[in-house]
Design an enzyme around this catalytic site. Sequence first.
Site, PDB file in Angstrom:
ATOM      1  N   THR A 165     -39.699   3.840  17.584  1.00  0.00           N
ATOM      2  CA  THR A 165     -40.767   3.783  18.584  1.00  0.00           C
ATOM      3  C   THR A 165     -40.590   4.781  19.726  1.00  0.00           C
ATOM      4  O   THR A 165     -41.289   4.688  20.732  1.00  0.00           O
ATOM      5  CB  THR A 165     -40.847   2.357  19.162  1.00  0.00           C
ATOM      6  OG1 THR A 165     -39.559   1.990  19.675  1.00  0.00           O
ATOM      7  CG2 THR A 165     -41.254   1.359  18.090  1.00  0.00           C
ATOM      8  N   GLU A 166     -39.683   5.741  19.571  1.00  0.00           N
ATOM      9  CA  GLU A 166     -39.412   6.671  20.664  1.00  0.00           C
ATOM     10  C   GLU A 166     -40.660   7.424  21.125  1.00  0.00           C
ATOM     11  O   GLU A 166     -40.896   7.591  22.327  1.00  0.00           O
ATOM     12  CB  GLU A 166     -38.320   7.677  20.255  1.00  0.00           C
ATOM     13  CG  GLU A 166     -36.906   7.159  20.383  1.00  0.00           C
ATOM     14  CD  GLU A 166     -36.490   6.314  19.192  1.00  0.00           C
ATOM     15  OE1 GLU A 166     -35.306   5.974  19.103  1.00  0.00           O
ATOM     16  OE2 GLU A 166     -37.347   5.988  18.334  1.00  0.00           O
ATOM     17  N   LEU A 167     -41.461   7.914  20.170  1.00  0.00           N
ATOM     18  CA  LEU A 167     -42.618   8.715  20.563  1.00  0.00           C
ATOM     19  C   LEU A 167     -43.648   7.896  21.332  1.00  0.00           C
ATOM     20  O   LEU A 167     -44.343   8.422  22.205  1.00  0.00           O
ATOM     21  CB  LEU A 167     -43.262   9.374  19.341  1.00  0.00           C
ATOM     22  CG  LEU A 167     -42.762  10.799  19.031  1.00  0.00           C
ATOM     23  CD1 LEU A 167     -41.282  10.783  18.632  1.00  0.00           C
ATOM     24  CD2 LEU A 167     -43.603  11.459  17.956  1.00  0.00           C
TER      25      LEU A 167
END
Length: 246
Positions: free
Chosen positions: A125-127
């Site tokens: 889920t970094e982006l």
Amino acid sequence: MDGIEVRDEDGVAVVRLNHGPVNALDLELLTALPVALASVADARAVVLTGAGRCFSAGVDLKRIVDGGPPYVAEFLPALSTAVLAVFDHARPTVAAVNGHALAGGCVLAAACDVRLMSAGTIGLTELAAGVPFPTVPLEVVRHVVRPDNLMLTARTIGPADAVALGLADEVVEPAELIGRAVERARELAATRPEVYALSKQQLHRPTRERIEARRPLDDPGVREMWSSPATHEVLRHFLASLTSRR
């Protein structure tokens, strides 16, 4: 050790993240994890799991914002070191994913040889939070599964879909998770330790070669982006949006 519990299950080391309500990854936890793994180097195998109902919700983004560039400069290398400590551990490693494994939590699970999942969702889920991947986490996930779709969409998936994608190996009932993980660890440990270690090195070599080649090229830009005021403003809005959903 800070935020980590270790217990012996008849020669299998169960290493449990126990760091706040969601086992968020901060500098202290990431520094403690390689130490914990080194302390069980002689165990037949390792099971990595989380306390409570979460494996790990990923990076403690509030600490990133509050600490600014000096904290980021320490945090990102510590993240890579911790992931490699799991990935390179010579003995068999089994992730017992007991709940959400998001972002860095997903990466730690991917760094293990086998992943069992009983609950929650898993994903990169970094982006969605507005930050890019450092080289080590990206390449470790690439070793397990093509990360393109998960990474670029930041979507999360449940246990059954994780197995279908190859991100998890087996769905296990919550009450049976640790017992089954220890059982799988013992099965893997039946191979001679030196043979298992060498085979693991051989399988990991392409990933390690990509890491060594890409880190000098990619990580300076990643660090700059994680440190920038614009990114921290995005993170503040992201954290505020999470708070408003509760």
